[in-house]
Design a protein around this motif. Structure first.
Motif, PDB file in Angstrom:
ATOM      1  N   ARG A   1       3.787-138.544  59.405  1.00 59.62           N
ATOM      2  CA  ARG A   1       3.520-138.613  57.953  1.00 59.62           C
ATOM      3  C   ARG A   1       2.058-138.307  57.659  1.00 59.62           C
ATOM      4  O   ARG A   1       1.744-137.566  56.726  1.00 59.62           O
ATOM      5  CB  ARG A   1       3.870-140.006  57.421  1.00 59.62           C
ATOM      6  CG  ARG A   1       5.321-140.204  57.174  1.00 59.62           C
ATOM      7  CD  ARG A   1       5.585-141.529  56.483  1.00 59.62           C
ATOM      8  NE  ARG A   1       7.013-141.698  56.304  1.00 59.62           N
ATOM      9  CZ  ARG A   1       7.649-142.836  56.431  1.00 59.62           C
ATOM     10  NH1 ARG A   1       7.001-143.937  56.733  1.00 59.62           N
ATOM     11  NH2 ARG A   1       8.950-142.899  56.243  1.00 59.62           N
ATOM     12  N   GLN A   2       1.157-138.888  58.466  1.00 59.32           N
ATOM     13  CA  GLN A   2      -0.266-138.630  58.260  1.00 59.32           C
ATOM     14  C   GLN A   2      -0.596-137.158  58.506  1.00 59.32           C
ATOM     15  O   GLN A   2      -1.346-136.545  57.743  1.00 59.32           O
ATOM     16  CB  GLN A   2      -1.098-139.530  59.186  1.00 59.32           C
ATOM     17  CG  GLN A   2      -1.027-140.990  58.819  1.00 59.32           C
ATOM     18  CD  GLN A   2      -1.712-141.875  59.843  1.00 59.32           C
ATOM     19  OE1 GLN A   2      -2.257-141.399  60.828  1.00 59.32           O
ATOM     20  NE2 GLN A   2      -1.680-143.178  59.608  1.00 59.32           N
ATOM     21  N   GLU A   3      -0.024-136.595  59.558  1.00 58.19           N
ATOM     22  CA  GLU A   3      -0.253-135.181  59.859  1.00 58.19           C
ATOM     23  C   GLU A   3       0.296-134.304  58.740  1.00 58.19           C
ATOM     24  O   GLU A   3      -0.348-133.334  58.315  1.00 58.19           O
ATOM     25  CB  GLU A   3       0.407-134.825  61.190  1.00 58.19           C
ATOM     26  CG  GLU A   3       0.185-133.388  61.621  1.00 58.19           C
ATOM     27  CD  GLU A   3       0.864-133.069  62.946  1.00 58.19           C
ATOM     28  OE1 GLU A   3       1.023-131.866  63.227  1.00 58.19           O
ATOM     29  OE2 GLU A   3       1.249-133.994  63.687  1.00 58.19           O
TER      30      GLU A   3
ATOM     31  N   ALA B   1      -2.032-134.436  55.760  1.00 64.01           N
ATOM     32  CA  ALA B   1      -3.242-133.651  55.996  1.00 64.01           C
ATOM     33  C   ALA B   1      -2.936-132.155  55.863  1.00 64.01           C
ATOM     34  O   ALA B   1      -3.732-131.402  55.290  1.00 64.01           O
ATOM     35  CB  ALA B   1      -3.814-133.966  57.370  1.00 64.01           C
TER      36      ALA B   1
ATOM     37  N   ASP C   1       4.998-142.603  61.529  1.00 62.83           N
ATOM     38  CA  ASP C   1       3.756-142.816  60.785  1.00 62.83           C
ATOM     39  C   ASP C   1       2.736-141.722  61.107  1.00 62.83           C
ATOM     40  O   ASP C   1       2.090-141.177  60.211  1.00 62.83           O
ATOM     41  CB  ASP C   1       3.182-144.202  61.103  1.00 62.83           C
ATOM     42  CG  ASP C   1       1.989-144.526  60.231  1.00 62.83           C
ATOM     43  OD1 ASP C   1       2.056-144.278  59.007  1.00 62.83           O
ATOM     44  OD2 ASP C   1       0.984-145.029  60.785  1.00 62.83           O
ATOM     45  N   ARG C   2       2.618-141.372  62.400  1.00 62.72           N
ATOM     46  CA  ARG C   2       1.686-140.324  62.807  1.00 62.72           C
ATOM     47  C   ARG C   2       2.064-138.988  62.162  1.00 62.72           C
ATOM     48  O   ARG C   2       1.219-138.253  61.659  1.00 62.72           O
ATOM     49  CB  ARG C   2       1.670-140.188  64.325  1.00 62.72           C
ATOM     50  CG  ARG C   2       0.623-139.186  64.832  1.00 62.72           C
ATOM     51  CD  ARG C   2       0.785-138.893  66.305  1.00 62.72           C
ATOM     52  NE  ARG C   2       1.985-138.127  66.608  1.00 62.72           N
ATOM     53  CZ  ARG C   2       2.132-136.819  66.407  1.00 62.72           C
ATOM     54  NH1 ARG C   2       1.159-136.121  65.865  1.00 62.72           N
ATOM     55  NH2 ARG C   2       3.248-136.197  66.732  1.00 62.72           N
TER      56      ARG C   2
END
Length: 146
Positions: free
Chosen positions: A66-68, A71, A63-64
């Motif tokens: 994917r967010q990175e 961005a 999840d981390r």
């Protein structure tokens, strides 16, 4: 001080926990919550430390990332849009696209035959000097008993 194994059955639900002996300690499985803890004696008291859930850790990391990734994709899109519009502020200083392209069109120095011979002679002399120096150091160590 109590140095006995942890109780296999808590008072509330006798079938909730299962204990498995592992190398002088116990592995405790909570059948209701699905968690695992390692129980071992510390200073005469049994302590149970929860085991990290590998699957949960992997999912959190995914999840981390994917967010990175999202961005970074937004940043790349913004940089491309700025470059397409000729916006010089969109390119940050120090960023690879901000630097002038480097070319290796300048030829390296060419050594003549005489220069090559002199270079080989200097390297040979340096090698002999280093060997002599390290030989002296070895002899000095032997003499001093080190």
């Amino acid at each position: 001080m109590q140095d006995t194994a942890p109780s296999e059955t808590p008072a509330a639900d006798p079938k909730r926990y299962a204990l498995v002996k592992v190398d002088g300690s116990y592995l405790r499985l909570d059948r209701v919550a699905g968690t695992i803890a390692f129980c071992k004696p510390a200073n005469g008291v049994w302590r149970c430390m929860p085991s990290p859930d590998a699957e949960e850790a992997y999912l959190n990391e995914i999840d981390r990332l994917r967010q990175e990734n999202a961005a970074l994709r937004e940043e790349v899109s913004a940089l491309r849009a700025g470059a397409d519009n000729g916006d010089s502020d969109s390119v940050r200083p120090g960023h690879p696209s901000a630097e002038a392209p480097r070319s290796n069109t300048r030829p390296g120095p060419e050594l003549s035959q005489k220069d090559e011979e002199q270079l080989d002679e200097m390297l040979s002399f340096t090698e002999q000097a280093m060997r002599r120096f390290f030989g002296l150091m070895r002899d000095l160590q032997r003499e001093t008993g080190q």
